[in-house]
Design a protein around this motif. Sequence first.
Motif, PDB file in Angstrom:
ATOM      1  N   VAL A  13      36.406  88.056 -41.987  1.00  0.00           N
ATOM      2  CA  VAL A  13      36.038  86.809 -40.682  1.00  0.00           C
ATOM      3  C   VAL A  13      36.886  86.759 -39.144  1.00  0.00           C
ATOM      4  CG1 VAL A  13      34.082  85.918 -42.569  1.00  0.00           C
ATOM      5  CG2 VAL A  13      37.159  85.210 -42.103  1.00  0.00           C
ATOM      6  N   SER A  14      36.559  85.762 -38.235  1.00  0.00           N
ATOM      7  CA  SER A  14      37.550  85.921 -37.522  1.00  0.00           C
ATOM      8  C   SER A  14      38.374  84.430 -37.887  1.00  0.00           C
ATOM      9  CB  SER A  14      36.513  84.531 -35.968  1.00  0.00           C
ATOM     10  OG  SER A  14      35.724  83.404 -36.233  1.00  0.00           O
ATOM     11  N   SER A  16      39.059  81.579 -37.006  1.00  0.00           N
ATOM     12  CA  SER A  16      37.688  80.485 -36.064  1.00  0.00           C
ATOM     13  C   SER A  16      37.197  80.066 -37.921  1.00  0.00           C
ATOM     14  CB  SER A  16      37.384  80.223 -35.015  1.00  0.00           C
ATOM     15  OG  SER A  16      36.069  81.271 -35.365  1.00  0.00           O
ATOM     16  N   THR A  17      36.108  81.269 -38.086  1.00  0.00           N
ATOM     17  CA  THR A  17      35.602  81.394 -39.331  1.00  0.00           C
ATOM     18  C   THR A  17      36.129  80.380 -40.823  1.00  0.00           C
ATOM     19  OG1 THR A  17      34.203  81.899 -38.521  1.00  0.00           O
ATOM     20  CG2 THR A  17      34.179  82.014 -40.883  1.00  0.00           C
ATOM     21  N   TYR A  20      37.485  76.641 -39.579  1.00  0.00           N
ATOM     22  CA  TYR A  20      36.202  75.683 -40.043  1.00  0.00           C
ATOM     23  C   TYR A  20      35.916  75.823 -41.829  1.00  0.00           C
ATOM     24  CZ  TYR A  20      34.714  76.321 -35.497  1.00  0.00           C
ATOM     25  OH  TYR A  20      34.767  76.331 -34.154  1.00  0.00           O
ATOM     26  N   ILE A  28      28.824  76.840 -42.333  1.00  0.00           N
ATOM     27  CA  ILE A  28      29.075  77.999 -43.125  1.00  0.00           C
ATOM     28  C   ILE A  28      27.847  78.961 -43.660  1.00  0.00           C
ATOM     29  CG2 ILE A  28      31.033  79.620 -43.292  1.00  0.00           C
ATOM     30  CD1 ILE A  28      31.189  78.520 -40.507  1.00  0.00           C
ATOM     31  N   THR A  32      29.938  83.725 -46.400  1.00  0.00           N
ATOM     32  CA  THR A  32      31.617  83.411 -45.738  1.00  0.00           C
ATOM     33  C   THR A  32      31.765  82.675 -46.277  1.00  0.00           C
ATOM     34  OG1 THR A  32      29.562  84.336 -43.851  1.00  0.00           O
ATOM     35  CG2 THR A  32      32.137  82.965 -43.569  1.00  0.00           C
ATOM     36  N   LYS A  33      31.590  81.492 -46.503  1.00  0.00           N
ATOM     37  CA  LYS A  33      32.722  80.579 -47.165  1.00  0.00           C
ATOM     38  C   LYS A  33      33.224  81.049 -48.665  1.00  0.00           C
ATOM     39  CE  LYS A  33      32.170  75.544 -49.353  1.00  0.00           C
ATOM     40  NZ  LYS A  33      31.881  74.887 -49.515  1.00  0.00           N
TER      41      LYS A  33
END
Length: 333
Positions: A13-14, A16-17, A20, A28, A32-33
Amino acid sequence: MITIKEVARHAGVSISTVSYVLSGKRSISEETKRRVEQSIAALGYHPNAGARALASNRSRVLGLVVPLRSDQNVPVVMQFVSSIVTSARDHDHDVLLLTKEAGPGEAHRVTAGSMADAIIVMDVESADPRVPELRTVDAPVVLLGVPDDHEGLSCVDLDFAAAGRRMVSHLADLGHRSIALIGSPPAVYERGTSYAARLLAGFQQETARRNMPVSVHSCAPGYDSVSACLDTVLHQDRGITGLVVHNEAVLGQLLLELRRRSLDVPRDLSVIALCPDDVAQSLPVPLTSISVPARELGAIAVQMVVTRITQDHAPEVRLLQPRLTERGSTAAR
């Protein structure tokens, strides 16, 4: 040291992700989290304090206001400080220690400058001049102590009034009819320190209820002061048989002076104190005592203030009930 960039690469992931996920500032997806959290755990990533503060707008620092004065028993004060620091670390917070006597404006300065997310205040006075300011601080505040006017404030402390009543009751139930309170140094009463005033009030309430004469003596630390205090307390006209002591700093000198006067504890004179358990146990005569629960009070203060950082929690006052431990320094008359 593992970086946030490596976590992002590992999770696919990025950066920034990852940020966050750490800050919770943006929604999110659960998948992904979960992937980011698994990468954090697998790599052993620990965000530094500066990154956490930038991400969450929080410093993760608690301000602890504890003015150090000459009339305080510093070892006992430091038991509270140690407990607060340890408990804060358990909640992933550091502690900013403010030991200078802080007047109005200090709490605003610390919180408005983002130096601390919340404030814990010790050395609380009955008519504490900081109370109006503390009500307006835009950050959680918890007082380790209870001022007379505590509306809208969160406070935690030992119930000192109940402790005063309990110590009188203990001696009275053993048959003592003439007892004295050897209290805090004069400056403590003159300053209107809350705990000293509340214990004195409890002592006087219970002696009045039992129709016992009131004998109260403030005592400064130092051998000469202790000796002079005992000269007054033990004047033969008083017929004192029991002592309630609320002054940790003089306990050792007091017991030594009683021994010098050939007064045996508890055969000739019963002694009960309010002090930390380790102090009561280490004296030449182990004292029956009500504990000053510094570790518990410090932990509760931290829990209360951390809860108020993260939740909209109504102000509350929590008073711990006194716990009396008998160690043989009091006896029936």
